[in-house]
Design a protein around this motif. Structure first.
Motif, PDB file in Angstrom:
ATOM      1  N   UNK A  97       0.861  -1.177   0.000  1.00  0.00           N
ATOM      2  CA  UNK A  97       0.000   0.000   0.000  1.00  0.00           C
ATOM      3  C   UNK A  97       0.906   1.239   0.000  1.00  0.00           C
ATOM      4  N   UNK A  98       0.620   2.186  -0.894  1.00  0.00           N
ATOM      5  CA  UNK A  98       1.413   3.413  -0.993  1.00  0.00           C
ATOM      6  C   UNK A  98       0.607   4.577  -0.409  1.00  0.00           C
ATOM      7  N   UNK A  99       1.045   5.055   0.758  1.00  0.00           N
ATOM      8  CA  UNK A  99       0.375   6.152   1.439  1.00  0.00           C
ATOM      9  C   UNK A  99       1.058   7.482   1.104  1.00  0.00           C
ATOM     10  N   UNK A 100       0.267   8.543   1.074  1.00  0.00           N
ATOM     11  CA  UNK A 100       0.781   9.902   0.927  1.00  0.00           C
ATOM     12  C   UNK A 100       0.123  10.780   1.976  1.00  0.00           C
ATOM     13  N   UNK A 101       0.940  11.547   2.681  1.00  0.00           N
ATOM     14  CA  UNK A 101       0.416  12.504   3.639  1.00  0.00           C
ATOM     15  C   UNK A 101       0.514  13.900   3.043  1.00  0.00           C
ATOM     16  N   UNK A 102      -0.540  14.674   3.195  1.00  0.00           N
ATOM     17  CA  UNK A 102      -0.530  16.049   2.733  1.00  0.00           C
ATOM     18  C   UNK A 102      -0.051  16.969   3.844  1.00  0.00           C
ATOM     19  N   UNK A 103      -0.621  18.152   3.894  1.00  0.00           N
ATOM     20  CA  UNK A 103      -0.245  19.119   4.919  1.00  0.00           C
ATOM     21  C   UNK A 103      -0.993  18.791   6.213  1.00  0.00           C
ATOM     22  N   UNK A 104      -0.652  17.645   6.800  1.00  0.00           N
ATOM     23  CA  UNK A 104      -1.354  17.154   7.983  1.00  0.00           C
ATOM     24  C   UNK A 104      -0.671  17.677   9.245  1.00  0.00           C
TER      25      UNK A 104
END
Length: 252
Positions: A97-104
């Protein structure tokens, strides 16, 4: 007697054909299946970054070819994304699974991961994302630079000494003095990048009537100062109607 043999032969052929046409494939007898999934359940990463979750399956009993395991992420916290959101795993015995975090925001976020089979049902598991800030590399550039120079197009060179300091209470921030030998009171605000550790940039600003902005990078200085750092910044400076495009060299 001559007619008996042909009749017996035909009967044998018919019996043989009947057996072949009524044969059925063997049903799957694998009614028990157990497995373990291995993956990192606590993940440490940064805002605006990517993380690859790799998992593997260890089959304890049965045949995974007849008992595919499903992995499903039903929802995500705001600012998160994942590709894909579900997987059905068989003989490959694992997946990604490829996760991406934004401006969290910094802190902890929880993501549900449902794992199961058609026969055994699905169970909910947790992925804990520990969101931490990027390292602050501004301190690497703090110091006195005695051999600085600005090269301005087409052929102007200005030599000077500059003092670079960090800014208390402002991570990633720097003050650079005496740019282009305009005086120790001529202090330019600069920042090292949060997401790209080798990048330093000067946001648009006005200092003593000069408008200046630019971007560059920093790395280890040349011997005998190779344990310290140097910076090269491509800047634009505007004073009145004059515009200069220069390269700031901060060197020890």
């Amino acid at each position: 007697m001559k007619m008996v043999y042909p009749i017996l032969f035909l009967l044998l052929v018919c019996v043989s054909c009947t057996k072949q046409n009524t044969a059925t494939p063997l049903a799957n007898q694998d009614t028990t299946f157990s497995y373990i999934t291995y993956y990192d359940s606590v993940i440490t990463c940064h805002p605006n970054s990517a993380y690859t979750l790799v998992f593997n399956i260890n089959v304890l009993n049965g045949n995974i070819d007849y008992n595919r395991v499903s992995y499903n992420i039903p929802s995500l916290p705001p600012g998160f994304s994942v590709i894909p959101s579900s997987l059905s795993v068989g003989e490959l015995m694992g997946g990604v699974f490829s996760f991406t975090t934004g401006n969290v925001a910094l802190g902890t976020d929880t993501v549900a991961l449902n794992i199961g089979t058609n026969a055994g049902g699905s169970k909910a598991h947790k992925l804990i994302f520990n969101i931490i800030p990027y390292p602050d590399f501004s301190g690497k550039l703090a110091g006195i630079y005695h051999t600085c120079f600005d090269f301005c197009q087409p052929d102007s060179i200005t030599n000077y000494t500059s003092v670079v300091t960090t800014v208390p209470g402002m991570p990633y921030a720097l003050h650079i003095s005496n740019v282009k030998n305009l005086g120790m009171g001529f202090i330019v605000n600069a920042f090292v990048s949060e997401t790209s550790p080798a990048t330093v940039f000067i946001p648009f600003q006005t200092v003593s009537g000069y408008k200046i902005w630019g971007t560059g990078e920093f790395n280890h200085d040349a011997p005998p100062y190779d344990t310290a750092y140097q910076a090269t910044i491509y800047d634009t400076m505007v004073h009145g109607v004059d515009t200069e495009r220069c390269i700031i060299h901060l060197q020890h």
